[in-house]
Design an enzyme around this catalytic site. Structure first.
Site, PDB file in Angstrom:
ATOM      1  N   TYR A   1       0.691  -1.194  -0.023  1.00 45.94           N
ATOM      2  CA  TYR A   1       0.255   0.090  -0.051  1.00 45.94           C
ATOM      3  C   TYR A   1       0.772   1.280  -0.027  1.00 45.94           C
ATOM      4  CZ  TYR A   1      -3.951  -3.008   1.253  1.00 45.94           C
ATOM      5  OH  TYR A   1      -5.184  -3.786   1.435  1.00 45.94           O
TER       6      TYR A   1
ATOM      7  N   ASP B   1     -15.954  -8.714  -0.527  1.00 50.45           N
ATOM      8  CA  ASP B   1     -16.798  -7.517  -0.948  1.00 50.45           C
ATOM      9  C   ASP B   1     -18.029  -7.942  -1.901  1.00 50.45           C
ATOM     10  OD1 ASP B   1     -14.819  -6.171   0.527  1.00 50.45           O
ATOM     11  OD2 ASP B   1     -13.689  -5.803  -1.266  1.00 50.45           O
TER      12      ASP B   1
END
Length: 306
Positions: A101, A259
């Site tokens: 990230y 998700d």
């Protein structure tokens, strides 16, 4: 019946593997992924909107254009000068993923800084979705601003949906993480945890313990996802229901499995209020998603709602 879903969180630039050593750029993030799949499956008289913050740079402009192209509304997205979207890279090994990230100047960290904007967007919505990642990227004062508005929404009878999605690397302190996740659950009417996260961080011995803990926090409806082992539903006073996972021919990329399940479940549940049927459909959707690369899989590769 028409309605509006609002998903709150961070959409990031996604770099994923392509042929050879090439990388392909996309846009994704847990709550945006949920919004994307909900938009695919909800009727056209429903709107699905995303609430976040982006910068004023070229990448932010491209992200907004992409979100609009998916049919997810961008009217609740704030622009913040001097900020930009975060970025992450997917690393795959045998279908399982890990991530790197870059989000130090992510505009999404400011998504709750305008309390009036937040309240207006939430009050206009019927279903509000957020996650543990949404909470993790915010300063403590912003967390309280967001949770205060979500508590108001819950008290007003809106469906407030929380996926704890526990990612320890986003939190500086474990105790604060656990307390904040619990506070997020208290503000919610439907919680959709993954059992492996709950066992690892709350030391739940079994799914029953996870359900009991969230019940103790005042959550009426709970969907516990347990990967290939299936899903357990605890809705109101009804008996627990177990829904097995759907068959998968070959796992390619597990990114967005949870998700996509969330988005498909919420869409189907909004249509007919049948949680068991919604879980079966969501399991089929997640099974299709993990047989393709990337977080967002095209609708023609997914099961139909009918």
């Amino acid at each position: 019946m028409a309605g509006r879903m609002l998903s709150i969180g961070e959409c990031m630039v996604e770099l994923m593997q392509a042929e050879g050593d090439m990388l392909r750029k996309g846009y994704a993030g847990d709550t945006f992924n949920t919004a994307y799949y909900a938009r695919l499956f909800l009727p056209t008289d429903w709107s699905v909107d995303y609430l976040t913050a982006v910068g004023t740079d070229t990448v932010s402009n491209e992200m907004l254009a992409f979100i609009e192209k998916t049919g997810v509304g961008t009217g609740s997205i704030r622009r913040v000068e001097g900020r930009s979207p975060g970025l992450y890279m997917i690393h795959l090994k045998d279908g399982e993923r890990s991530f790197s990230y870059w989000r130090s100047v992510s505009a999404a960290k400011t998504l709750a800084d305008d309390a009036a904007h937040l309240r207006t967007a939430i009050e206009a919505s019927d279903i509000i979705v957020f996650s543990g990642i949404t909470l993790a990227i915010l300063a403590p004062s912003a967390v309280e601003t967001l949770l205060s508005e979500l508590r108001r929404a819950k008290a007003a009878g809106k469906r407030v949906v929380f996926d704890p999605n526990i990612r320890p690397r986003l939190w500086d302190d474990k105790q604060y993480m656990l307390e904040t996740i619990s506070a997020g659950a208290r503000a919610s009417s439907l919680v959709m945890p993954s059992f492996d996260d709950e066992a690892a961080h709350f030391a739940d011995a079994n799914i029953g313990a996870t359900i009991a803990r969230y019940r103790g926090l005042g959550v009426e409806n709970i969907v516990v996802k347990d990967g290939p082992k299936g899903v357990t539903l605890s809705f109101g006073d009804a008996p627990l229901q177990f829904v097995p996972s759907a068959k998968v021919e070959k796992i390619v990329d597990t990114t967005s499995a949870g998700d996509s399940f969330n988005g498909a479940f919420l869409a189907r549940y909004a249509i007919d209020g049948d949680a068991t049927a919604a879980a079966k459909f969501a399991a089929e959707t997640a099974a299709a998603v993990i047989q393709h690369h990337g977080a967002l899989v095209a609708g023609d590769k997914l099961p139909a709602t009918a």
